[in-house]
Design a protein around this motif. Structure first.
Motif, PDB file in Angstrom:
ATOM      1  N   ILE A  89     -21.466 -13.090  30.589  1.00 31.61           N
ATOM      2  CA  ILE A  89     -22.548 -12.926  29.628  1.00 31.61           C
ATOM      3  C   ILE A  89     -22.294 -11.633  28.873  1.00 31.61           C
ATOM      4  O   ILE A  89     -22.046 -10.584  29.466  1.00 31.61           O
ATOM      5  N   TRP A  90     -22.348 -11.763  27.565  1.00 31.40           N
ATOM      6  CA  TRP A  90     -22.204 -10.613  26.674  1.00 31.40           C
ATOM      7  C   TRP A  90     -23.529 -10.418  25.965  1.00 31.40           C
ATOM      8  O   TRP A  90     -24.109 -11.373  25.447  1.00 31.40           O
ATOM      9  N   ILE A  91     -24.004  -9.183  25.927  1.00 29.46           N
ATOM     10  CA  ILE A  91     -25.233  -8.874  25.218  1.00 29.46           C
ATOM     11  C   ILE A  91     -24.889  -7.884  24.117  1.00 29.46           C
ATOM     12  O   ILE A  91     -24.327  -6.818  24.374  1.00 29.46           O
ATOM     13  N   THR A  92     -25.212  -8.287  22.895  1.00 24.60           N
ATOM     14  CA  THR A  92     -24.975  -7.459  21.723  1.00 24.60           C
ATOM     15  C   THR A  92     -26.323  -6.987  21.208  1.00 24.60           C
ATOM     16  O   THR A  92     -27.260  -7.785  21.076  1.00 24.60           O
ATOM     17  N   THR A  93     -26.416  -5.697  20.934  1.00 28.30           N
ATOM     18  CA  THR A  93     -27.681  -5.116  20.507  1.00 28.30           C
ATOM     19  C   THR A  93     -27.459  -4.163  19.341  1.00 28.30           C
ATOM     20  O   THR A  93     -26.360  -3.644  19.144  1.00 28.30           O
ATOM     21  N   ALA A  94     -28.522  -3.925  18.600  1.00 24.62           N
ATOM     22  CA  ALA A  94     -28.496  -2.956  17.503  1.00 24.62           C
ATOM     23  C   ALA A  94     -29.929  -2.655  17.087  1.00 24.62           C
ATOM     24  O   ALA A  94     -30.840  -3.464  17.303  1.00 24.62           O
ATOM     25  N   HIS A  95     -30.096  -1.489  16.482  1.00 22.89           N
ATOM     26  CA  HIS A  95     -31.368  -1.140  15.847  1.00 22.89           C
ATOM     27  C   HIS A  95     -31.141  -1.233  14.345  1.00 22.89           C
ATOM     28  O   HIS A  95     -30.354  -0.477  13.786  1.00 22.89           O
ATOM     29  N   ILE A  96     -31.799  -2.167  13.704  1.00 28.98           N
ATOM     30  CA  ILE A  96     -31.672  -2.360  12.258  1.00 28.98           C
ATOM     31  C   ILE A  96     -32.795  -1.551  11.616  1.00 28.98           C
ATOM     32  O   ILE A  96     -33.921  -2.027  11.484  1.00 28.98           O
ATOM     33  N   THR A  97     -32.472  -0.346  11.233  1.00 25.64           N
ATOM     34  CA  THR A  97     -33.510   0.607  10.826  1.00 25.64           C
ATOM     35  C   THR A  97     -34.260   0.178   9.573  1.00 25.64           C
ATOM     36  O   THR A  97     -35.481   0.342   9.502  1.00 25.64           O
ATOM     37  N   HIS A  98     -33.572  -0.367   8.582  1.00 22.81           N
ATOM     38  CA  HIS A  98     -34.258  -0.743   7.344  1.00 22.81           C
ATOM     39  C   HIS A  98     -35.169  -1.955   7.517  1.00 22.81           C
ATOM     40  O   HIS A  98     -35.994  -2.234   6.654  1.00 22.81           O
ATOM     41  N   LYS A  99     -35.047  -2.658   8.641  1.00 21.61           N
ATOM     42  CA  LYS A  99     -35.932  -3.793   8.949  1.00 21.61           C
ATOM     43  C   LYS A  99     -36.929  -3.446  10.064  1.00 21.61           C
ATOM     44  O   LYS A  99     -37.705  -4.314  10.473  1.00 21.61           O
ATOM     45  N   ASN A 100     -36.848  -2.194  10.562  1.00 21.09           N
ATOM     46  CA  ASN A 100     -37.714  -1.783  11.676  1.00 21.09           C
ATOM     47  C   ASN A 100     -37.663  -2.785  12.819  1.00 21.09           C
ATOM     48  O   ASN A 100     -38.692  -3.186  13.361  1.00 21.09           O
ATOM     49  N   SER A 101     -36.432  -3.189  13.154  1.00 19.21           N
ATOM     50  CA  SER A 101     -36.237  -4.238  14.148  1.00 19.21           C
ATOM     51  C   SER A 101     -35.042  -3.939  15.046  1.00 19.21           C
ATOM     52  O   SER A 101     -34.109  -3.235  14.654  1.00 19.21           O
ATOM     53  N   TYR A 102     -35.123  -4.532  16.218  1.00 15.70           N
ATOM     54  CA  TYR A 102     -33.980  -4.546  17.135  1.00 15.70           C
ATOM     55  C   TYR A 102     -33.368  -5.943  17.105  1.00 15.70           C
ATOM     56  O   TYR A 102     -34.088  -6.944  17.022  1.00 15.70           O
ATOM     57  N   LEU A 103     -32.059  -5.989  17.194  1.00 13.61           N
ATOM     58  CA  LEU A 103     -31.330  -7.244  17.345  1.00 13.61           C
ATOM     59  C   LEU A 103     -30.863  -7.336  18.781  1.00 13.61           C
ATOM     60  O   LEU A 103     -30.335  -6.360  19.330  1.00 13.61           O
ATOM     61  N   LEU A 104     -31.072  -8.484  19.397  1.00 14.22           N
ATOM     62  CA  LEU A 104     -30.572  -8.744  20.745  1.00 14.22           C
ATOM     63  C   LEU A 104     -29.951 -10.125  20.728  1.00 14.22           C
ATOM     64  O   LEU A 104     -30.616 -11.103  20.375  1.00 14.22           O
ATOM     65  N   GLU A 105     -28.687 -10.188  21.084  1.00 14.37           N
ATOM     66  CA  GLU A 105     -27.972 -11.470  21.116  1.00 14.37           C
ATOM     67  C   GLU A 105     -27.351 -11.627  22.489  1.00 14.37           C
ATOM     68  O   GLU A 105     -26.700 -10.714  22.996  1.00 14.37           O
ATOM     69  N   ILE A 106     -27.574 -12.783  23.091  1.00 16.80           N
ATOM     70  CA  ILE A 106     -26.994 -13.097  24.398  1.00 16.80           C
ATOM     71  C   ILE A 106     -25.998 -14.227  24.201  1.00 16.80           C
ATOM     72  O   ILE A 106     -26.345 -15.287  23.668  1.00 16.80           O
ATOM     73  N   SER A 107     -24.764 -13.993  24.632  1.00 14.25           N
ATOM     74  CA  SER A 107     -23.704 -14.982  24.526  1.00 14.25           C
ATOM     75  C   SER A 107     -23.285 -15.407  25.933  1.00 14.25           C
ATOM     76  O   SER A 107     -22.946 -14.566  26.763  1.00 14.25           O
ATOM     77  N   TYR A 108     -23.335 -16.703  26.158  1.00  9.42           N
ATOM     78  CA  TYR A 108     -22.967 -17.286  27.456  1.00  9.42           C
ATOM     79  C   TYR A 108     -21.552 -17.844  27.336  1.00  9.42           C
ATOM     80  O   TYR A 108     -21.315 -18.788  26.606  1.00  9.42           O
ATOM     81  N   GLU A 109     -20.627 -17.251  28.070  1.00  8.40           N
ATOM     82  CA  GLU A 109     -19.210 -17.646  27.986  1.00  8.40           C
ATOM     83  C   GLU A 109     -18.779 -18.364  29.252  1.00  8.40           C
ATOM     84  O   GLU A 109     -19.155 -18.000  30.320  1.00  8.40           O
TER      85      GLU A 109
END
Length: 109
Positions: A89-109
């Motif tokens: 499992i890979w988890i990709t994250t980021a803080h998208i400041t101009h959208k005032n949002s967090y990105l969270l993506e879970i990839s099942y390999e």
């Protein structure tokens, strides 16, 4: 790559209990779930796991997967192939400041 911590577990648990706190985005990948979370949600170690305008990719350790399998299965059920057997499992994250949002993506390999 950041080491696995309770931060990801705590966030995933919180989102499971509060589905109104995220929006699931469409993805063309069958083994991925992609979520957008308002950055008003409190996340421990936010500066590590959700860097501003950069992606953080974290391969979850085997013991994390074994310990939190039910929680990870909950999110896998939201993918296009909920019955796919996964090893990594890979988890990709980021803080998208101009959208005032967090990105969270879970990839099942």
């Amino acid at each position: 790559m950041a080491s696995n911590s309770d931060s990801i577990f705590n966030l995933l648990s919180f989102l499971k209990r509060h589905p109104d706190q995220y929006k699931q985005l469409q993805t063309s990948y069958s083994n991925v779930i992609r979520l957008i979370i308002p950055d008003s949600v409190q996340i421990s170690d936010q500066e590590i796991y959700f860097p501003d305008n950069k992606l953080m990719v974290n391969r979850m350790q085997t013991d994390f997967i074994a310990q939190h399998g039910d929680l990870l299965n909950h999110y896998q059920e939201k993918t296009k192939h909920p019955d796919l057997h996964f090893k990594d499992i890979w988890i990709t994250t980021a803080h998208i400041t101009h959208k005032n949002s967090y990105l969270l993506e879970i990839s099942y390999e």
